[in-house]
Design a protein around this motif. Sequence first.
Motif, short mmCIF file in Angstrom:
data_model
loop_
_atom_site.label_atom_id
_atom_site.label_comp_id
_atom_site.label_asym_id
_atom_site.label_seq_id
_atom_site.Cartn_x
_atom_site.Cartn_y
_atom_site.Cartn_z
N ASP A 28 0.87 -1.14 -0.09
CA ASP A 28 -0.02 -0.02 0.07
C ASP A 28 0.79 1.05 0.04
OD1 ASP A 28 -3.02 0.92 0.89
OD2 ASP A 28 -1.56 2.15 1.80
N ILE A 29 0.85 2.23 -0.82
CA ILE A 29 1.56 3.46 -1.08
C ILE A 29 0.55 4.69 -0.70
CG2 ILE A 29 3.12 4.82 -2.38
CD1 ILE A 29 3.78 2.49 -3.74
N ASN A 30 0.84 5.39 0.39
CA ASN A 30 0.05 6.44 0.59
C ASN A 30 1.07 7.66 0.86
OD1 ASN A 30 -0.98 8.82 2.49
ND2 ASN A 30 -2.63 7.36 2.50
N MET A 31 0.95 8.74 -0.06
CA MET A 31 1.72 9.94 0.08
C MET A 31 1.03 11.19 0.43
SD MET A 31 4.98 9.34 -0.56
CE MET A 31 5.22 7.71 0.27
N GLY A 32 0.14 10.94 1.39
CA GLY A 32 -0.64 12.25 1.63
C GLY A 32 -0.25 13.11 2.87
N VAL A 33 0.87 13.88 2.34
CA VAL A 33 1.70 15.02 3.23
C VAL A 33 1.16 16.30 2.77
CG1 VAL A 33 3.81 15.75 3.79
CG2 VAL A 33 3.67 13.44 2.91
N PRO A 34 0.93 17.13 4.23
CA PRO A 34 0.33 18.34 3.86
C PRO A 34 1.49 19.28 3.27
CG PRO A 34 -0.30 17.75 5.88
CD PRO A 34 0.45 16.48 5.38
N LEU A 35 1.23 20.09 2.49
CA LEU A 35 2.09 21.03 1.94
C LEU A 35 3.06 20.49 0.70
CD1 LEU A 35 3.12 23.08 4.97
CD2 LEU A 35 1.31 23.82 3.70
N THR A 36 2.44 19.41 0.10
CA THR A 36 3.13 18.81 -0.77
C THR A 36 2.14 18.70 -2.18
OG1 THR A 36 2.58 16.64 -0.38
CG2 THR A 36 4.72 17.56 0.45
N ASP A 37 2.81 18.54 -3.26
CA ASP A 37 1.65 18.28 -4.56
C ASP A 37 1.61 16.73 -4.61
OD1 ASP A 37 1.13 17.50 -6.99
OD2 ASP A 37 2.27 18.97 -8.05
N GLU A 38 0.61 16.40 -4.11
CA GLU A 38 0.30 14.90 -3.75
C GLU A 38 0.45 13.91 -5.04
OE1 GLU A 38 -2.62 11.50 -1.59
OE2 GLU A 38 -2.59 13.76 -0.92
N MET A 57 9.22 4.57 -8.22
CA MET A 57 10.39 4.10 -7.39
C MET A 57 10.12 2.49 -6.91
SD MET A 57 11.99 6.15 -4.08
CE MET A 57 13.40 5.26 -3.07
N VAL A 58 9.12 2.50 -6.22
CA VAL A 58 8.68 1.19 -5.55
C VAL A 58 8.73 0.11 -6.72
CG1 VAL A 58 6.70 -0.08 -4.59
CG2 VAL A 58 7.36 2.06 -3.65
N GLN A 59 8.23 0.50 -7.93
CA GLN A 59 7.99 -0.61 -9.06
C GLN A 59 9.56 -0.94 -9.53
OE1 GLN A 59 4.44 0.10 -12.09
NE2 GLN A 59 5.42 1.88 -11.60
N GLU A 60 10.58 -0.12 -9.21
CA GLU A 60 12.03 -0.27 -9.63
C GLU A 60 12.52 -1.15 -8.52
OE1 GLU A 60 13.94 3.30 -10.16
OE2 GLU A 60 12.61 3.78 -12.10
N LEU A 61 12.11 -1.18 -7.23
CA LEU A 61 12.59 -1.78 -6.17
C LEU A 61 12.02 -3.44 -6.17
CD1 LEU A 61 12.33 1.20 -3.52
CD2 LEU A 61 14.48 0.04 -4.58
N THR A 62 10.63 -3.47 -6.39
CA THR A 62 10.11 -4.62 -6.14
C THR A 62 9.09 -5.16 -7.19
OG1 THR A 62 8.84 -5.91 -4.57
CG2 THR A 62 8.38 -3.54 -4.81
N ASP A 63 8.79 -6.45 -7.28
CA ASP A 63 7.89 -6.99 -8.40
C ASP A 63 6.55 -7.26 -7.70
OD1 ASP A 63 8.45 -9.01 -7.16
OD2 ASP A 63 8.71 -10.44 -8.71
N LEU A 64 6.02 -6.82 -6.46
CA LEU A 64 5.07 -6.94 -5.81
C LEU A 64 3.94 -5.66 -6.31
CD1 LEU A 64 5.81 -7.25 -1.75
CD2 LEU A 64 5.38 -9.07 -3.65
N PRO A 65 2.70 -6.37 -6.55
CA PRO A 65 1.61 -5.47 -7.11
C PRO A 65 1.16 -4.47 -5.76
CG PRO A 65 1.08 -7.79 -7.15
CD PRO A 65 2.11 -7.84 -6.22
N ILE A 66 0.59 -3.30 -6.20
CA ILE A 66 0.61 -1.72 -5.39
C ILE A 66 -0.79 -1.54 -5.30
CG2 ILE A 66 0.95 0.59 -5.63
CD1 ILE A 66 3.65 -0.16 -6.78
N CYS A 67 -0.99 -1.30 -4.17
CA CYS A 67 -2.33 -0.69 -3.74
C CYS A 67 -2.36 0.73 -3.43
CB CYS A 67 -2.87 -1.28 -2.29
SG CYS A 67 -4.36 -0.51 -1.72
N ILE A 68 -2.78 1.53 -4.38
CA ILE A 68 -2.73 3.15 -4.34
C ILE A 68 -3.48 3.66 -3.53
CG2 ILE A 68 -2.65 4.98 -5.92
CD1 ILE A 68 -2.12 3.15 -8.38
N ASP A 69 -3.18 4.20 -2.46
CA ASP A 69 -3.82 4.86 -1.43
C ASP A 69 -4.06 6.37 -1.33
OD1 ASP A 69 -5.01 5.37 1.10
OD2 ASP A 69 -3.71 4.03 2.09
#
Length: 293
Positions: free
Chosen positions: A69-79, A89-101
């Motif tokens: 699961d990948i969550n990038m909910g950070v205030p004051l950023t371009d989410e 980046m994660v796709q380059e590090l692992t072949d596990l499927p992703i949950c976009i959160d």
Amino acid sequence: MSPAEPLHTVLRSATREVVIGHDTRFTLIGERINPTGRRIFQQQLRDGDLSAIERDVKAQVEGGADVLDINMGVPLTDEPELLAKAIQMVQELTDLPICIDSSVVEALEAGLSVYQGRALVNSITAEDDRMAAILPLVKKYDAAIIALPNDHDEIPMEADKRVELTGKIVRVATQEYGIAQADIVIDPLAMPIGADTATSLVTFEVMRRIRDDFGVNMTCGASNVSFGMPGRHTLNGTWLPMAMTSGLTSAIMDARTPQVVEAVKAADLFLGHDDWGMAWITAHRAKQEAERA
């Protein structure tokens, strides 16, 4: 009505497939790539430093996660930009499927547009505006969706209301947006046991009824159940196998806790989802090798 054949929610990376189902091994969705409650990680992300993601991916993969699961909910950023970068980046590090959160529609679209595979999207509610905003994206990118049976009111405490809202979600997603029932993963709403010790009994009832009435797969934020209580790993490691017998087929959880992961793997064995105990035996041998090394 529940379909005769078990429903399989199929997720893919570029090279790997993971199947969530009532007749398959429990799916561990690693929750750690999430800045919520992590002040230092939030500041790193604001500064454009994504290095902590690499450590989190490694720890979740080594712990036995099947999906991340990948969550990038950070205030004051371009989410949207941050989420797309993190997914690449994660796709380059692992072949596990992703949950976009994400709760931000633009961020979900940005993430889906760069993802190579078939993602799980986290999440929608039974609110009409949320479904109208996100289900077209799910259909466009051929993804699967996590859905929570709550609406504009508070989270319903009664099992009947949660089951009723699940029915609404399934009906709208399948009939109005053409999404397969197999691609709807319901979160039956696991609440903290510290706030109300009867809450898990309601959640287990909801799980059984959703499994029996709709046959859909289910997930939840497993760490929620022990929030505010001592001995959290023991509570989580006990609750998950109980939930699995009620119909839970996956969980968003921290794969760095061997006590909890092993409880899930043991439950898989007893539920007949680990033929000849081979996964259990293989994991045990790997652990022995690691201890000897």
